[in-house]
Design an enzyme around this catalytic site. Structure first.
Site, short mmCIF file in Angstrom:
data_model
loop_
_atom_site.label_atom_id
_atom_site.label_comp_id
_atom_site.label_asym_id
_atom_site.label_seq_id
_atom_site.Cartn_x
_atom_site.Cartn_y
_atom_site.Cartn_z
N SER A 54 0.83 -1.21 0.00
CA SER A 54 0.00 0.00 0.00
C SER A 54 0.87 1.26 0.00
O SER A 54 1.96 1.27 0.57
CB SER A 54 -0.89 -0.01 1.24
OG SER A 54 -1.80 1.06 1.24
N PRO A 55 0.39 2.34 -0.62
CA PRO A 55 1.15 3.59 -0.57
C PRO A 55 1.26 4.11 0.86
O PRO A 55 0.26 4.17 1.59
CB PRO A 55 0.34 4.54 -1.45
CG PRO A 55 -1.03 3.93 -1.55
CD PRO A 55 -0.85 2.46 -1.41
N CYS A 57 3.31 7.26 3.04
CA CYS A 57 4.18 8.44 3.00
C CYS A 57 5.41 8.23 3.86
O CYS A 57 5.31 7.82 5.01
CB CYS A 57 3.42 9.68 3.46
SG CYS A 57 2.15 10.22 2.32
N ALA A 89 2.04 8.74 -1.73
CA ALA A 89 1.34 9.90 -2.28
C ALA A 89 2.36 10.93 -2.77
O ALA A 89 3.16 11.44 -1.99
CB ALA A 89 0.43 10.52 -1.22
N GLN A 131 0.81 6.69 -6.33
CA GLN A 131 -0.38 7.42 -5.88
C GLN A 131 -0.14 8.91 -6.11
O GLN A 131 0.87 9.45 -5.67
CB GLN A 131 -0.63 7.15 -4.40
CG GLN A 131 -1.94 7.74 -3.90
CD GLN A 131 -2.20 7.37 -2.44
OE1 GLN A 131 -1.52 7.87 -1.55
NE2 GLN A 131 -3.16 6.50 -2.20
N TYR A 216 -7.70 14.72 2.06
CA TYR A 216 -6.91 15.51 1.14
C TYR A 216 -7.84 16.17 0.12
O TYR A 216 -9.06 16.01 0.19
CB TYR A 216 -5.81 14.65 0.51
CG TYR A 216 -4.85 14.12 1.56
CD1 TYR A 216 -4.20 15.00 2.43
CD2 TYR A 216 -4.62 12.76 1.74
CE1 TYR A 216 -3.34 14.53 3.42
CE2 TYR A 216 -3.78 12.29 2.73
CZ TYR A 216 -3.14 13.17 3.57
OH TYR A 216 -2.31 12.73 4.56
N ARG A 264 -8.52 5.77 -4.71
CA ARG A 264 -8.66 5.54 -3.27
C ARG A 264 -9.69 6.51 -2.72
O ARG A 264 -9.58 7.72 -2.92
CB ARG A 264 -7.34 5.70 -2.53
CG ARG A 264 -7.49 5.64 -1.00
CD ARG A 264 -6.17 5.46 -0.28
NE ARG A 264 -5.76 4.05 -0.31
CZ ARG A 264 -4.77 3.53 0.43
NH1 ARG A 264 -4.10 4.33 1.26
NH2 ARG A 264 -4.45 2.26 0.35
N LEU A 336 -5.27 -3.13 8.89
CA LEU A 336 -5.17 -4.14 9.94
C LEU A 336 -5.53 -5.54 9.44
O LEU A 336 -6.23 -6.30 10.10
CB LEU A 336 -6.04 -3.76 11.14
CG LEU A 336 -5.64 -2.47 11.88
CD1 LEU A 336 -6.53 -2.24 13.08
CD2 LEU A 336 -4.17 -2.51 12.29
N GLY A 358 0.27 -2.31 4.57
CA GLY A 358 1.18 -1.20 4.82
C GLY A 358 2.18 -1.56 5.91
O GLY A 358 3.30 -1.99 5.64
#
Length: 390
Positions: A54-55, A57, A89, A131, A216, A264, A336, A358
């Protein structure tokens, strides 16, 4: 003794399976192989399994450039069993970064560094996505691992002017207020997403994940709690989703229809009178009718400090399941999901098509091999690491 010059890359054995593929796999890809490790074709992207990084940051860039940290960080996952790695991102505008340490894709000069990492990952038979995002009213903030984490940074402290749908700050106690975007500014941002897609294509990415979640910019336009506009980009449901639809159309001008485009979304805002699952289902139906989006990347929350979330194992999976069952569009589940048994059950029950991980990959870059071991199968490792099998 004659020294034989070592050549790299060397010729691999004819029976060599690329990294991350299931060993001793039947010619029938589905026979005896857990769903988590079965391939899936999405447009022109063939994934060797359903395990996705997963992306996340990393807040480790300067002026938007990815660097040696990112080279090591992302390339390690290409040996860890994932079929697709989605880069963090990356801002489509300089002032659309979450923080000054964010990655960016707002200049052509960013392409070279991105391409170098993409090429290395491709050499390990792993797909790569990115992303693309605009942080909106959550931009000009402090990275999460520094003092005053995630708080807005003032101009005099190195921050910048930041924008949102309306002059409503994310932090209700903040004295720093986002500027309301004008129509001209909105048009420029739409163009910036298109240019980011062009750069992503030139850098060699296999897919794009369009960030319209977690408060965002695009997400903040969707919700009536943060969007109080009265023009064509605010008001009723159709007006509030207009920016996202316009961005998708602009991205597809530069991103070929043959290549996958994920979006997303925060499937629910977890706030009374906020964005709901029903809104997400309605949006997904519109996206499916347009035929420009290939998968809904299902997350939740992040647009309001008033959110009330009951967090637990797989707490976001029901949202992915509802969207997949009612719209029939591909979905990914995230949040999770920590073991192979749960992952396999999500896929077998048709609650998602891909699983995004992630933190498990942050803790263990070879997490994909751990998942395989839990399901009783063996994955190919880089040929240089074969000694670990002795």
């Amino acid at each position: 003794m004659v020294h034989r010059e070592f050549e790299y890359p060397y010729k691999l054995p004819e029976d060599y399976l690329p990294i991350g593929h299931v060993k001793n796999q039947s010619t029938d890809n589905s026979k005896g192989i857990p769903t988590l490790f079965q391939p899936i074709q999405i447009k022109d992207m063939l994934l060797k399994n359903r395990i996705i990084v997963s992306p996340m940051c990393m807040y480790s860039s300067k002026d938007g450039y990815m660097n040696d940290f990112h080279m090591v960080h992302y390339s390690q996952y290409s040996r860890g069993g994932a079929s697709l790695i989605i880069f963090e991102a990356s801002a489509v505008c300089k002032d659309g970064r979450i923080s000054s340490a964010d990655a960016g894709i707002y200049m052509d000069e960013h392409i070279e560094g991105l391409k170098k990492i993409v090429n290395f990952i491709h050499a390990n038979d792993t797909k790569v996505g990115i992303q693309i995002s605009h942080a909106g009213r959550k931009s000009s903030s402090t990275p999460p691992f520094l003092p005053n984490a995630r708080r807005t940074v003032a101009l005099e402290d190195g921050g910048w002017e930041f924008y949102g749908p309306t002059e409503i700050p994310f932090h209700s106690d903040s004295k720093l207020i986002p500027h309301q975007l004008t129509i001209d500014q909105i048009n420029e941002i739409i163009k910036s997403f298109g240019q980011a897609a062009r750069r992503a294509l030139e850098a060699g990415f296999d897919m794009i994940d369009l960030h319209s979640a977690h408060g965002y910019l695009l997400d903040s336009f969707l919700s009536s709690t943060s969007n109080k506009r009265t023009d064509q980009y605010g008001g009723d449901f159709n007006s509030r989703i207009k920016l996202l639809l316009d961005v998708i159309k602009e991205v597809r001008v530069y991103w070929p229809i043959s290549k996958p485009l994920f979006v997303r979304i925060s499937c629910t805002e977890w706030v009374e009178n906020g964005w709901t699952l029903d809104d997400s289902l309605k949006l997904t139906e519109i996206l499916q009718e347009q035929g420009l989006v290939d998968l809904i990347d299902c997350s939740t929350g992040g647009n309001s400090q008033n959110q009330k979330i009951t967090v637990g194992p797989m707490y976001q999976v029901p949202f992915s399941s509802e969207i997949r069952q009612k719209s029939k569009i591909l979905t990914s589940a995230v949040g999770l999901i920590k073991n192979a048994a749960d992952s396999e059950e999500i896929l077998k029950q048709g609650k998602a098509d891909l699983i995004m991980y992630g933190r498990p990959f942050l803790k263990d870059p070879y997490f994909g091999h751990k998942l395989a071991s839990e399901l009783g199968i063996d994955l190919e490792v880089p040929i240089q690491y074969n000694m670990t099998r002795r």
